[in-house]
Design an enzyme around this catalytic site. Structure first.
Site, PDB file in Angstrom:
ATOM      1  N   GLU A 255      -2.659  10.437   7.751  1.00 38.08           N
ATOM      2  CA  GLU A 255      -2.884  11.246   8.824  1.00 38.08           C
ATOM      3  C   GLU A 255      -2.923  12.910   8.482  1.00 38.08           C
ATOM      4  O   GLU A 255      -2.100  13.287   7.823  1.00 38.08           O
ATOM      5  CB  GLU A 255      -1.972  11.001   9.925  1.00 38.08           C
ATOM      6  CG  GLU A 255      -1.900   9.714  10.401  1.00 38.08           C
ATOM      7  CD  GLU A 255      -0.932   9.238  11.619  1.00 38.08           C
ATOM      8  OE1 GLU A 255      -0.148  10.110  11.742  1.00 38.08           O
ATOM      9  OE2 GLU A 255      -1.031   8.089  11.938  1.00 38.08           O
ATOM     10  N   HIS A 273      -2.903  10.227  16.864  1.00 35.36           N
ATOM     11  CA  HIS A 273      -1.151   9.861  17.151  1.00 35.36           C
ATOM     12  C   HIS A 273      -0.811  10.631  18.095  1.00 35.36           C
ATOM     13  O   HIS A 273       0.347  11.397  17.940  1.00 35.36           O
ATOM     14  CB  HIS A 273      -0.836  10.475  15.573  1.00 35.36           C
ATOM     15  CG  HIS A 273       0.791   9.710  15.488  1.00 35.36           C
ATOM     16  ND1 HIS A 273       1.359   9.438  14.198  1.00 35.36           N
ATOM     17  CD2 HIS A 273       1.591   9.170  16.395  1.00 35.36           C
ATOM     18  CE1 HIS A 273       2.241   8.971  14.385  1.00 35.36           C
ATOM     19  NE2 HIS A 273       2.664   8.608  15.705  1.00 35.36           N
TER      20      HIS A 273
HETATM   21  P1  NAD Z   1      11.628  -1.153  18.282  1.00 36.37           P
HETATM   22  O1  NAD Z   1      12.675  -0.914  17.204  1.00 36.37           O
HETATM   23  O2  NAD Z   1      12.275  -1.151  19.560  1.00 36.37           O
HETATM   24  O3  NAD Z   1      10.956  -2.373  18.377  1.00 36.37           O
HETATM   25  C1  NAD Z   1      10.223  -2.976  17.016  1.00 36.37           C
HETATM   26  C2  NAD Z   1      10.238  -4.325  16.926  1.00 36.37           C
HETATM   27  O4  NAD Z   1       9.564  -4.855  15.736  1.00 36.37           O
HETATM   28  C3  NAD Z   1      11.640  -4.973  16.815  1.00 36.37           C
HETATM   29  O5  NAD Z   1      11.900  -5.821  17.688  1.00 36.37           O
HETATM   30  C4  NAD Z   1      11.475  -5.577  15.631  1.00 36.37           C
HETATM   31  O6  NAD Z   1      12.505  -6.870  15.433  1.00 36.37           O
HETATM   32  C5  NAD Z   1      10.266  -6.060  15.324  1.00 36.37           C
HETATM   33  N1  NAD Z   1       9.865  -6.460  13.929  1.00 36.37           N
HETATM   34  C6  NAD Z   1      10.301  -5.812  12.837  1.00 36.37           C
HETATM   35  N2  NAD Z   1       9.786  -6.456  11.866  1.00 36.37           N
HETATM   36  C7  NAD Z   1       8.946  -7.507  12.364  1.00 36.37           C
HETATM   37  C8  NAD Z   1       8.140  -8.404  11.911  1.00 36.37           C
HETATM   38  N3  NAD Z   1       7.849  -8.422  10.598  1.00 36.37           N
HETATM   39  N4  NAD Z   1       7.450  -8.953  12.370  1.00 36.37           N
HETATM   40  C9  NAD Z   1       7.441  -9.094  13.888  1.00 36.37           C
HETATM   41  N5  NAD Z   1       8.137  -8.139  14.435  1.00 36.37           N
HETATM   42  C10 NAD Z   1       9.081  -7.228  13.730  1.00 36.37           C
HETATM   43  O7  NAD Z   1      10.719  -0.164  18.050  1.00 36.37           O
HETATM   44  P2  NAD Z   1       9.503   0.570  19.305  1.00 36.37           P
HETATM   45  O8  NAD Z   1      10.228   1.914  20.088  1.00 36.37           O
HETATM   46  O9  NAD Z   1       9.192  -0.413  20.111  1.00 36.37           O
HETATM   47  O10 NAD Z   1       8.573   1.262  18.343  1.00 36.37           O
HETATM   48  C11 NAD Z   1       7.472   0.387  17.783  1.00 36.37           C
HETATM   49  C12 NAD Z   1       6.689   1.087  16.858  1.00 36.37           C
HETATM   50  O11 NAD Z   1       5.826   2.025  17.559  1.00 36.37           O
HETATM   51  C13 NAD Z   1       7.352   1.873  15.541  1.00 36.37           C
HETATM   52  O12 NAD Z   1       6.321   1.589  14.538  1.00 36.37           O
HETATM   53  C14 NAD Z   1       7.269   3.399  15.944  1.00 36.37           C
HETATM   54  O13 NAD Z   1       7.489   4.107  14.893  1.00 36.37           O
HETATM   55  C15 NAD Z   1       5.982   3.362  16.610  1.00 36.37           C
HETATM   56  N6  NAD Z   1       5.757   4.494  17.528  1.00 36.37           N
HETATM   57  C16 NAD Z   1       4.565   5.099  17.731  1.00 36.37           C
HETATM   58  C17 NAD Z   1       4.287   6.196  18.537  1.00 36.37           C
HETATM   59  C18 NAD Z   1       2.912   6.911  18.563  1.00 36.37           C
HETATM   60  O14 NAD Z   1       3.009   7.868  18.872  1.00 36.37           O
HETATM   61  N7  NAD Z   1       2.097   6.175  18.348  1.00 36.37           N
HETATM   62  C19 NAD Z   1       5.436   6.762  19.475  1.00 36.37           C
HETATM   63  C20 NAD Z   1       6.652   5.892  19.381  1.00 36.37           C
HETATM   64  C21 NAD Z   1       6.928   4.871  18.575  1.00 36.37           C
END
Ligand code: NAD
Length: 301
Positions: A255, A273
């Site tokens: 990015e 993003h």
């Molecule tokens: P979270 O920790 O609440 O949820 C993530 C889930 O993924 C958890 O329940 C975990 O058990 C599960 N997980 C981990 N490894 C796994 C696997 N191999 N297979 C299946 N499930 C698995 O996190 P969140 O707040 O829901 O965020 C999710 C994602 O979104 C993260 O990567 C975060 O960085 C990203 N995010 C992106 C933005 C954006 O601007 N696009 C903003 C916020 C968060």
């Protein structure tokens, strides 16, 4: 107590931090190369994603006890290195979930109804009414990989749209959000697959040639989690041969991304993003930052 704000945060949060009697240094607009000199005596560091608290910058911290990452992903912080120096690292995970979930649907709607091609076409003087036949989202099956905070917000909205909701996670989650299925079943049954997992070795390129081959023909894939979870080359090939009907990406392996053949294809929607980039999420991040600082001062963190 000195607090260094290294990236822009909500104005109200800045005011609130000052009103707590803290010595607030707003360094968000200075050149990142100058940060090393300016953060030395900070007790608390507040960063978003732009400041990388690694190497030289981490070494420069002489008094820091706490780093607050406004946002979710902690990939811009050397957590192990910080902990070795006795610095606690926290994030504000709740604040952006709704905004990210809504962006997922912005991509889905745009892909299902050819919003981008329609817009570009009209601007170029084309009226592609017949070519832009879409699909209804109602009645389709969405597979959510990662049923954490964002995955659950997506599930709530998908149900409201009349979708069948399948969920897969490595940890348990309440059945009320989605039907629990194996990853293979999710691949086989979903019309739309959306990713909400962290980028860790187990999830790197989890969407690849092999996993795509298990999916329905004409599947739509959305990635608003982290670049690198989807193999962009495999995605391009699957889009080109029609296996995948549409792709929505908010995050990229690099990015900003380099020019990619993906960009030339129809029904690829791209956002830079911006999952958490709403006024509401920024305000909520600000509130969470202030709450973390308060908890730290009160010895509750
Ligand atoms: P979270 O920790 O609440 O949820 C993530 C889930 O993924 C958890 O329940 C975990 O058990 C599960 N997980 C981990 N490894 C796994 C696997 N191999 N297979 C299946 N499930 C698995 O996190 P969140 O707040 O829901 O965020 C999710 C994602 O979104 C993260 O990567 C975060 O960085 C990203 N995010 C992106 C933005 C954006 O601007 N696009 C903003 C916020 C968060």
């Amino acid at each position: 107590m000195k607090i260094a704000i290294c990236d822009p945060i909500d104005k109200k949060a800045l005011e609130k931090l000052s009103s707590l009697g803290l010595d607030v240094k707003d360094l968000s607009s200075i050149d990142k190369t100058e940060l090393v000199e300016r953060v030395k005596d900070a007790d608390i560091l507040v960063v978003r994603s732009a400041t990388k608290v690694k190497g030289e910058l981490l070494d420069a911290l002489e008094s820091a006890k706490l780093i607050i990452r406004g946002g979710v992903g902690l990939d811009n912080i050397d957590i192990e290195g910080a902990e070795k120096k006795g610095i606690k690292v926290v994030n504000t995970p709740e604040a952006s979930s709704v905004s990210v979930a809504e962006l997922v649907f912005a991509h889905i709607f745009a892909i299902y109804r050819h919003v981008v091609r329609g817009t570009v076409g009209i601007k170029e003087g084309k009226w592609e009414k017949k070519a832009l036949k879409g699909n209804e989202i109602f009645g389709k099956t969405i597979g959510i990989i990662g049923m954490g905070r964002i995955g659950r917000e997506v599930a709530i909205r998908a149900k409201a749209l009349g979708m069948t909701v399948l969920g897969y996670d490595v940890v348990d989650f309440p059945e009320e959000f989605a039907e629990k299925v194996s990853l293979d079943e999710l691949y086989e049954r979903s019309d739309i697959i959306t990713l909400h997992v962290p980028l860790i070795p187990a999830t790197k390129h989890m969407i690849n040639k092999d996993s795509i081959s298990k999916m329905k023909d004409g599947v739509v894939i959305i990635n608003c989690s982290r670049g690198g979870i989807v193999d962009e080359v495999a995605l391009y090939e699957a889009l080109k041969d029609g296996k995948v009907k549409g792709v929505g990406l908010d995050v990229f392996e690099k990015e900003p991304p380099e020019r990619s053949p993906l960009f030339e294809l129809d029904n690829v929607t791209l956002t830079p993003h911006i999952g958490a980039s709403t006024k509401e999420a920024q305000a909520k991040i600000g509130v969470e930052i202030v709450n973390k600082v308060k908890a730290f001062i009160e010895g509750k963190l």
